[in-house]
Design a protein around this motif. Structure first.
Motif, PDB file in Angstrom:
ATOM      1  N   GLN A 168       8.392  41.680 -16.391  1.00  8.25           N
ATOM      2  CA  GLN A 168       9.226  41.111 -15.334  1.00  8.25           C
ATOM      3  C   GLN A 168      10.660  40.824 -15.805  1.00  8.25           C
ATOM      4  O   GLN A 168      11.606  41.241 -15.131  1.00  8.25           O
TER       5      GLN A 168
ATOM      6  N   SER B 271       0.852  44.116  -9.086  1.00  4.76           N
ATOM      7  CA  SER B 271       0.957  43.279 -10.271  1.00  4.76           C
ATOM      8  C   SER B 271       1.853  43.937 -11.315  1.00  4.76           C
ATOM      9  O   SER B 271       2.143  45.119 -11.262  1.00  4.76           O
TER      10      SER B 271
ATOM     11  N   THR C 264       3.155  31.642  -6.756  1.00  6.73           N
ATOM     12  CA  THR C 264       1.891  31.054  -6.359  1.00  6.73           C
ATOM     13  C   THR C 264       2.049  29.565  -6.103  1.00  6.73           C
ATOM     14  O   THR C 264       1.089  28.846  -5.985  1.00  6.73           O
TER      15      THR C 264
ATOM     16  N   GLN D 255       3.020  39.036  -6.231  1.00  5.03           N
ATOM     17  CA  GLN D 255       1.746  39.523  -6.794  1.00  5.03           C
ATOM     18  C   GLN D 255       0.922  40.317  -5.794  1.00  5.03           C
ATOM     19  O   GLN D 255       0.128  41.168  -6.175  1.00  5.03           O
ATOM     20  N   ARG D 256       1.066  40.004  -4.496  1.00  7.48           N
ATOM     21  CA  ARG D 256       0.230  40.713  -3.538  1.00  7.48           C
ATOM     22  C   ARG D 256       0.796  42.091  -3.212  1.00  7.48           C
ATOM     23  O   ARG D 256       0.129  42.921  -2.626  1.00  7.48           O
TER      24      ARG D 256
ATOM     25  N   LYS E  11       5.322  31.779 -12.389  1.00  6.47           N
ATOM     26  CA  LYS E  11       5.828  33.007 -11.801  1.00  6.47           C
ATOM     27  C   LYS E  11       6.523  32.760 -10.468  1.00  6.47           C
ATOM     28  O   LYS E  11       7.074  33.666  -9.882  1.00  6.47           O
TER      29      LYS E  11
ATOM     30  N   ASP F 173      -0.412  48.884 -14.869  1.00  9.61           N
ATOM     31  CA  ASP F 173       0.139  48.563 -13.561  1.00  9.61           C
ATOM     32  C   ASP F 173       1.577  48.099 -13.737  1.00  9.61           C
ATOM     33  O   ASP F 173       1.872  47.291 -14.595  1.00  9.61           O
TER      34      ASP F 173
ATOM     35  N   SER G 219      -0.491  28.993 -13.307  1.00 10.65           N
ATOM     36  CA  SER G 219       0.185  30.245 -12.961  1.00 10.65           C
ATOM     37  C   SER G 219       1.451  30.013 -12.154  1.00 10.65           C
ATOM     38  O   SER G 219       2.034  30.940 -11.621  1.00 10.65           O
TER      39      SER G 219
ATOM     40  N   ASP H  90       2.589  40.991 -17.872  1.00 14.97           N
ATOM     41  CA  ASP H  90       3.391  39.884 -18.386  1.00 14.97           C
ATOM     42  C   ASP H  90       4.409  40.430 -19.376  1.00 14.97           C
ATOM     43  O   ASP H  90       4.082  41.222 -20.243  1.00 14.97           O
TER      44      ASP H  90
END
Lengths: 356, 356, 356, 356
Positions: free
Chosen positions: C255, C249, D37, C245-246, D34, D252, D31, C252
């Protein structure tokens, strides 16, 4: 190139109001990856207020290492044209240019490499992705018609002004012509080598088909007209469904991809009869390059008929039957009341729950 | 065509309440690129209030250059049908029409061009993108079943009313029949040229396979039933997983694309035995065009069995085990309490943290 | 099947508190197109409060025509399993089943049709879309590992508990075995016809390659190990980048599509040496169907090594260098302070702007 | 590996500020699917406070079954590099590595399998998806240039600092070289078997084309330069259009996919003349592996010219003409006022509605 503005990032550190500035600049910096907001980042820095430079070596160093407004962007900014119509014409021209550059380029590649560097599916992909990028290039400026038959349908529906139609059509055809020139330039050596120097419209090493569409040998004129009408109607059906917000929403940015997919599926299912022109500009612009036969009018007239037909089918089977949205209800209210005297205005609303 | 309403954009400039109107109109104008909200833009202009036109030349000019509500859209609006069932039937019919038009069209192209303008992968793409656009055309109106076996499964799960089932099935089959007629018309010359005028179901130039599915020579009837049951079950597994919000969300507009991908992967991995009909309407509608053999019942019965099987597998392995959402907890609370007397109502909630 | 709950839509009209209910129900109805919220729609109706039915004919009619909670969904709901581990194992099993069903199915189709109904690219698409749908089926329940090497890497990184590893691996292999059985059943006639009844591992009509991977003739064992290590490392690099995520992004739902694309590009660029197993379960499960040679351990050991390698490369080159997020800063603060006495707690924060 | 840190979830109970922590932990837990995290989830758990462990068996068991911070992630965290430039260089290096690994890998597969495991379209897909994953790997760190010509264009526009340019170029070329080594290692056996042990640049079993691009026999040098200039200009046109927020927004995560699509369509329509290098690093890095001819400078110089050309075309036809955004208006205001004395500052705004 002067570096006057470049000192500011350096100087902000010792100016008191720089504190809350950091936040703004950091935010701008964070979004700088997209490469589009860098201009405003540097401008943001300017807004933070700064003293005159006291250390120009440090400042120069900072300039060379950090991203900031360039003289170049400022220079380019001076070329800005404000006329909406000119902008739209340029966008249509560039959009169709991209479409034909990739589309006819893929035909040239498959033809001149004799199916070694691509097959019919590559051509389908070339036109599909060409349309997709043509839409991406022009969508925000001109609405990305890229096709006189589409422009005509939108005028017919009242979604585009009739007076702009000739401008749109001229620049669509002009963009297609420029793209055909570019493809001719890029594949000049290849076309010469493939055809042995004889540029022909028919025969085993014909290369006219790189630029314009020609019917299959078995196809009658009436069959070709049918083929183009059905293909363009199917295209318009799909495009109108994708844009019909009341049928279902789409994420911004997916619509051009799906318009490309519509062109892909038409190429895969309706391409063998006469090469799915579906677009008078796509066919007529590049045809200046090559000798035409008796076929040239079909990809001009039939797509227009097909586009109107597809528009009518989608309108009459799906779109006009959507229940009215609240804003439309209000409008039809207003309209209904316009026929009455002004005095009935305030009492008019209850009648309007059901639109007339 | 009268231009009465067209004067308003011109007149707003000298009417006092036009000030805050500009904002509204600008917003509408900003969103006009999608081509779908232009109607409401012009209507918004009407709402801004305007005086009678005092300069009709200017007004006419303004009309010709700006996008506004057309008589055409108003005319089309008069055709609006309000019956939900009729709208759903039309949407299913048009959705299946699109699916078969592209799907069978791609078979016709590959067959009649003898693999020169496409290969088996083109057919896979034709059906996949055909399903995708069929879903886009009908999703907001009928829910885009496009397949009697899917409608049946949804009725079985209680997600669709049983009484609508025959209407849905009839219009699905009817749409497929119309599409087969269109493909027959579009490829009339090509089919005649390819088959030498002899339309046959078997043999080297058989063209019946363009419209309906036929089993491979080696396939037993039991093998064909297995093939169709497994294929349809796999389709339902994928579609149910895509729609299962508690398994993971999808952006609006991606679901039709992924349903198309499910059809693509089934065509790529389960297509060679008997042509992955998976859909009684897809096979039965176009079969009126061609002579049927002893095979016709398999693509009707087996997809229904497979659809129910896939539904059950996904339900029993994934969906029923999701922890209940808060709203469901509340509901089961309510239901549990319905069995008790009304007096226990307010005290009933604590019991309901764990649903019964 | 009792219709008790079905009366409520009918009755709401004459009960006073139904007014504000309409809104709720309309909202539920509006979202009912996705086919997943229909249950809560009907339940919503129940919540609106209603009197006992006074006209059961009307009510029955309403039932038959409207979508509502079915006995079937209620029946299925009774099968709900609450154990998180069992749910995860079922999801992994079904996910790998889908992956192998489509993947090995596409190999079977290309092999038995002798490249007439698909080519190597179809196999690439079969595995890519198989992985994609495997992820869609299991992502919300088990996190969609679908691969013992991925599970191992996640355990290694501490993102998955070691104790669950054997359960995951067993059910991944079991799902792959079940899928191989299904493909064997579906292509039984085709495999027999293609091989002339002789099921062989090598030779011109070998069919063992439908189920497991075998190295090319030229490949040394060391070359095969390298091939698998590089392939799995590339897969993990891509998958970790998609999930970081960093780094950026993702919407949803995109992916799983992009994980499928990673498998596609590996198939297109690293498939010819030894068939890109990359997954011990993908290879070992179906191998029970066929005779193994000296190769079987490579697709088990090498993917695990490759997965760890890819994980390390991505971690050491990209992910560990991301600047810490605010919540991590706070945590490392806390941790730093845990080493000190509790009294320093309130004064500890200033030290923590830079994490230790 | 010690389990010391694993008691902490247990210990969290007796610290007072644990109350508001629960919320944080729930969010983190939600979360956690994914898989990225999970670290912060466990760290969040540390903050929640718990009693000292009184039963280390239970604690160990809890550790083994739940997902939590690992020693491994902590160890990896110690390797964190804080220098932005080093991070950017590593990201560019890894991004180009991925691009060439998949791109040249696909050429190796098609070449050594003699078109049996892929055709020209596979190569197009290999480079397209290679670019896509290269962008995904590096987009959040370095902005994913992956191409010296792109870096040059961005410096030219002032969107990237000139001083970083040599670092970017060096690591782009270095990544490409490493990837060529990896492809050489992975296809070592295959290349030897295919070429019979003779590694040649030309001839029927030439393998140099796996790593670098070579012109077709018919191509003149001038034709090759044109080909590369047009191809790179088309690439930049597409990429700039995708990133132009004022032309239309993109979700994004879709941008890398569409950049890959741009490379796909260029491969499909402009690949046959000289192999669409479009990227000095893509060609020059791997060329160290193979003997070069007189061609080597074309894929270095021409893409740079083409990139600048495409940039200028898009800027001059679309981007500079966008109406200024509010923030830019404000800025140009400020700038206009900077030329005046400070006293005019407060009165300066009205002049600024139209930017100078």
């Amino acid at each position: 190139m002067s570096y006057k503005v470049n000192y500011s990032p350096l100087l902000r550190a010792h100016t008191p109001p720089a504190r809350q500035c950091h936040k703004v600049c950091d935010v701008a910096h964070g979004s700088s990856m997209k490469g589009q907001t860098l201009l405003s980042q540097a401008d943001g820095a300017v807004l933070c207020g700064s003293d005159p430079p006291d250390d120009s070596v440090k400042a120069l160093k900072a300039h060379l290492w950090s991203e900031e407004t360039s003289e170049m962007e400022r220079l380019l900014g001076k070329c800005r044209i404000r006329s909406q119509l000119v902008r739209e014409c340029m966008a249509e021209c560039l959009g169709v240019y991209i479409l034909i550059l990739f589309g006819c380029g893929s035909v040239a590649q498959v033809t001149t490499s004799q199916d070694k560097k691509g097959q019919y599916l590559s051509i389908n992909l070339g036109f599909a992705l060409g349309v997709m990028f043509g839409v991406f290039v022009s969508r925000g400026v001109s609405g990305a018609h890229l096709n006189p038959a589409v422009s005509l349908s939108l005028c017919f529906l009242g979604r585009h002004p009739w007076m702009k139609l000739p401008f749109y059509i001229f620049f669509q055809v002009f963009g297609a012509f420029l793209a055909a020139c570019t493809v001719g330039l890029q594949y000049y050596d290849a076309i010469l080598a493939y055809s042995g120097g004889k540029l022909t419209v028919t025969g085993p090493t014909a290369t006219a088909g790189i630029f314009s569409t020609y019917p299959a040998d078995y196809l009658s004129v009436w069959g070709g007209v049918m083929d183009q009408v059905i293909g363009t109607a199917a295209l318009l059906l799909c495009v109108l469904a994708l844009g019909d917000q009341r049928n279902g929403s789409l994420p911004d940015g997916l619509q051009p991809v799906l318009v490309g997919a519509a062109v892909l599926v038409i190429g895969v299912s309706m391409g063998s009869n006469s090469g799915y022109a579906l677009n008078p500009a796509r066919d007529f612009g590049p045809r200046f390059f090559t000798a035409g036969g008796g076929w040239w009018w079909v990809p001009i007239v039939a797509p227009c008929v097909g586009a109107l037909l597809g528009t009518l089918i989608y309108q009459l089977m799906i779109e006009v039957h959507h229940p009215p949205s609240p804003s439309e209800l209000q409008t039809s209210c207003q309209e209904a009341n316009e026929g009455k005297t002004g005095l009935e205005m305030e009492g008019g609303e209850p009648d309007c729950v059901k639109p007339t």
